[in-house]
Enzyme design. Structure first.
Site, PDB file in Angstrom:
ATOM      1  N   ASN A  95       0.872  -1.167   0.000  1.00  0.00           N
ATOM      2  CA  ASN A  95       0.000   0.000   0.000  1.00  0.00           C
ATOM      3  C   ASN A  95       0.913   1.221   0.000  1.00  0.00           C
ATOM      4  O   ASN A  95       1.437   1.624   1.037  1.00  0.00           O
ATOM      5  CB  ASN A  95      -0.891  -0.036   1.246  1.00  0.00           C
TER       6      ASN A  95
ATOM      7  N   ARG B 113      -2.370  -1.857  -3.734  1.00  0.00           N
ATOM      8  CA  ARG B 113      -3.605  -1.099  -3.526  1.00  0.00           C
ATOM      9  C   ARG B 113      -3.540   0.176  -4.369  1.00  0.00           C
ATOM     10  O   ARG B 113      -2.594   0.952  -4.276  1.00  0.00           O
ATOM     11  CB  ARG B 113      -3.743  -0.711  -2.061  1.00  0.00           C
TER      12      ARG B 113
ATOM     13  N   HIS C 259     -13.213   2.800  -0.720  1.00  0.00           N
ATOM     14  CA  HIS C 259     -13.238   1.799   0.359  1.00  0.00           C
ATOM     15  C   HIS C 259     -13.819   0.469  -0.126  1.00  0.00           C
ATOM     16  O   HIS C 259     -14.295  -0.332   0.681  1.00  0.00           O
ATOM     17  CB  HIS C 259     -14.117   2.249   1.559  1.00  0.00           C
TER      18      HIS C 259
ATOM     19  N   LEU D 296     -16.383   3.121   9.160  1.00  0.00           N
ATOM     20  CA  LEU D 296     -16.245   4.376   9.902  1.00  0.00           C
ATOM     21  C   LEU D 296     -14.826   4.482  10.437  1.00  0.00           C
ATOM     22  O   LEU D 296     -14.521   4.023  11.541  1.00  0.00           O
ATOM     23  CB  LEU D 296     -17.252   4.419  11.063  1.00  0.00           C
TER      24      LEU D 296
ATOM     25  N   ASN E 232     -11.073   7.127   9.790  1.00  0.00           N
ATOM     26  CA  ASN E 232     -10.820   8.556   9.627  1.00  0.00           C
ATOM     27  C   ASN E 232     -11.555   9.047   8.376  1.00  0.00           C
ATOM     28  O   ASN E 232     -12.206  10.077   8.383  1.00  0.00           O
ATOM     29  CB  ASN E 232      -9.315   8.799   9.562  1.00  0.00           C
ATOM     30  N   GLY E 233     -11.485   8.259   7.287  1.00  0.00           N
ATOM     31  CA  GLY E 233     -12.439   8.414   6.186  1.00  0.00           C
ATOM     32  C   GLY E 233     -13.618   7.506   6.494  1.00  0.00           C
ATOM     33  O   GLY E 233     -13.452   6.519   7.208  1.00  0.00           O
TER      34      GLY E 233
ATOM     35  N   ARG F 183     -13.233  15.556   6.816  1.00  0.00           N
ATOM     36  CA  ARG F 183     -13.981  15.877   5.591  1.00  0.00           C
ATOM     37  C   ARG F 183     -15.456  16.076   5.919  1.00  0.00           C
ATOM     38  O   ARG F 183     -16.007  15.380   6.769  1.00  0.00           O
ATOM     39  CB  ARG F 183     -13.850  14.742   4.573  1.00  0.00           C
TER      40      ARG F 183
ATOM     41  N   GLU G 252      -8.158  -4.915   4.797  1.00  0.00           N
ATOM     42  CA  GLU G 252      -8.039  -4.626   3.372  1.00  0.00           C
ATOM     43  C   GLU G 252      -6.887  -5.392   2.733  1.00  0.00           C
ATOM     44  O   GLU G 252      -6.992  -5.847   1.599  1.00  0.00           O
ATOM     45  CB  GLU G 252      -7.897  -3.111   3.163  1.00  0.00           C
TER      46      GLU G 252
HETATM   47  P1  AMP Z   1      -9.061   4.024  10.751  1.00  0.00           P
HETATM   48  O1  AMP Z   1      -9.047   5.068   9.672  1.00  0.00           O
HETATM   49  O2  AMP Z   1      -9.926   2.862  10.442  1.00  0.00           O
HETATM   50  O3  AMP Z   1      -7.692   3.633  11.230  1.00  0.00           O
HETATM   51  O4  AMP Z   1      -9.758   4.740  12.015  1.00  0.00           O
HETATM   52  C1  AMP Z   1      -9.097   5.751  12.719  1.00  0.00           C
HETATM   53  C2  AMP Z   1     -10.086   6.461  13.642  1.00  0.00           C
HETATM   54  O5  AMP Z   1     -10.738   5.518  14.504  1.00  0.00           O
HETATM   55  C3  AMP Z   1      -9.417   7.431  14.600  1.00  0.00           C
HETATM   56  O6  AMP Z   1      -9.274   8.701  14.025  1.00  0.00           O
HETATM   57  C4  AMP Z   1     -10.377   7.472  15.763  1.00  0.00           C
HETATM   58  O7  AMP Z   1     -11.268   8.554  15.590  1.00  0.00           O
HETATM   59  C5  AMP Z   1     -11.182   6.200  15.669  1.00  0.00           C
HETATM   60  N1  AMP Z   1     -11.000   5.321  16.829  1.00  0.00           N
HETATM   61  C6  AMP Z   1     -10.003   4.440  17.075  1.00  0.00           C
HETATM   62  N2  AMP Z   1     -10.197   3.839  18.279  1.00  0.00           N
HETATM   63  C7  AMP Z   1     -11.347   4.346  18.784  1.00  0.00           C
HETATM   64  C8  AMP Z   1     -12.094   4.135  19.993  1.00  0.00           C
HETATM   65  N3  AMP Z   1     -11.699   3.271  20.930  1.00  0.00           N
HETATM   66  N4  AMP Z   1     -13.231   4.850  20.162  1.00  0.00           N
HETATM   67  C9  AMP Z   1     -13.657   5.728  19.233  1.00  0.00           C
HETATM   68  N5  AMP Z   1     -12.999   5.966  18.077  1.00  0.00           N
HETATM   69  C10 AMP Z   1     -11.870   5.291  17.856  1.00  0.00           C
END
Ligand code: AMP
Length: 368
Positions: free
Chosen positions: A7, A64, A153, A182, A184-185, A214, A354
């Protein structure tokens, strides 16, 4: 089969080595090109990867790639024509496709005898009906400038939809699943029989759900207003809507953990942001129930979806007349199934993977 998944981002390369689906090595080369970084460029980064893992008997490299336009609806073995097509798609993904292309070019040079396979974030959504991807704008303009919904995604939505069908013992070819990625994106997807039927991201990853930085869906007039009335230049508006919007824009924080802590203390901005975020998810669930004609399952995944019970509960609040309910204990524990036994719609929490999905698609491509 031994498969290396890469990636490649503009300043990092994430890698994972699989042997028949099992991870045998992984790592991250960071701050490429920066002083004190792990590598001076993508060639050196990949050389580091090749030195740190045993690539004897490597069957393929899976890359990717964010944007495959309308050209790619499946994992694709890279040749010169494919590489040129990915290059031609750079205007649609100026931040992402160049890095993926560097990764592909370097890997082709360093591992010339190994098949290189591109797996696109957009590919899964190529199955959406024309009516679901067409914006109601001037058709000639749209056609000329490749303006339509692409969705992103896709690798994650495909993976969790299949895992959901397997968990529920439903045939993948008929299961109706609403997947909520859900992180960061963030994006939602309606999956019918393993095929994407609708998704919330559009021509870019900007539309749909509220995200870390965003905005998700807004009226396009916001942009004209900020330009004409507020006098902001277009690139500043773009920066504002992509990097200083979403949770960040509403609260000054982009991390859902911080938003929740602030909300627990009664912070009004964090409370509003949480409500805007979870209401938008609920709006998309309603839309996708209508698109699919009901759902067997709703699945939460990625950083927020996997780890935030309060978000899951708030997003589904008030939906019990539609057969959608959460068991609070299961939800708080983060069980795989968080709805009560016998609920008409099963609500699931499934960690996304992924890289594993890319490896699976690469293996499937090369063995069928
Ligand atoms: P990702 O893009 O899938 O790595 O998700 C990252 C986002 O997950 C972070 O910016 C956090 O906002 C959220 N996150 C990670 N752990 C937690 C948690 N225990 N509770 C709430 N949000 C979380």
């Amino acid at each position: 089969m031994k498969i290396l998944v890469l990636n490649s981002g503009s300043s990092s390369v994430k890698y994972r080595l699989f042997d028949d689906g099992t991870t045998i090595a992984k790592g991250l080369i960071e701050r490429i090109g920066e002083s004190g970084g792990d590598a001076s460029d993508h060639t050196e980064a990949l050389q580091h990867v090749m030195e740190s893992v045993n690539l004897d008997g490597l069957g393929a490299v899976g890359h990717r790639v964010v944007h495959g336009g309308t050209e790619f609806s499946d994992a694709t073995v890279v040749d010169d024509t494919v590489a040129t097509t990915i290059e031609n798609l750079i205007p649609l993904a100026p931040l992402h496709n160049p890095a993926a292309l560097s990764g592909i070019e370097v890997a082709r040079k360093l591992l010339p005898d190994v098949p290189q396979v591109a797996v696109f974030d957009t590919a899964f959504h190529q199955s959406i009906d024309p009516a679901g991807v067409t914006y109601a704008i001037d058709a000639d303009l749209a056609d000329r400038w490749q303006i339509r919904r692409y969705g992103f995604h896709g690798t994650s939505h495909a993976y969790v939809a299949r895992e959901t069908a397997a968990l529920l013992g439903l045939p993948a070819t008929s299961a109706k699943v609403i997947t909520l990625h859900l992180g960061n994106g963030a994006s939602a997807c309606a999956v019918s029989g393993g095929r994407s039927a609708a998704t919330s991201m559009g021509m870019s990853p900007q539309s749909g759900l509220v995200m870390g930085t965003r905005s998700g869906d807004i009226d396009p007039t916001v942009i004209f207003h900020l330009h004409r009335v507020a006098g902001l230049p277009l690139d500043e508006i773009e920066r504002s809507l992509t990097r200083f919007a979403g949770l960040q824009g509403l609260t000054g924080d982009n991390d859902m953990r911080t938003i929740q802590q602030r909300r627990d203390k009664g912070d009004p901005a964090a409370t509003l942001a949480f409500d805007v975020y979870t209401r938008r998810i609920r709006e998309y669930i309603g839309t996708y129930l209508a698109i699919l004609g009901g759902a067997d399952a709703i699945t939460f995944t990625a950083g927020v979806g996997e780890n935030a019970p309060a978000v899951r509960a708030a997003a589904l609040q008030g939906l019990s007349p539609l057969g959608i309910e959460i068991d609070p204990e299961r939800n708080n524990r983060g069980d795989r199934i968080i709805s009560p036994d016998g609920a008409p719609v099963t609500v699931c929490v499934i960690p996304t993977d992924e890289e594993a999905e890319i490896a699976r698609q690469v293996a499937e491509k090369l063995t069928t």
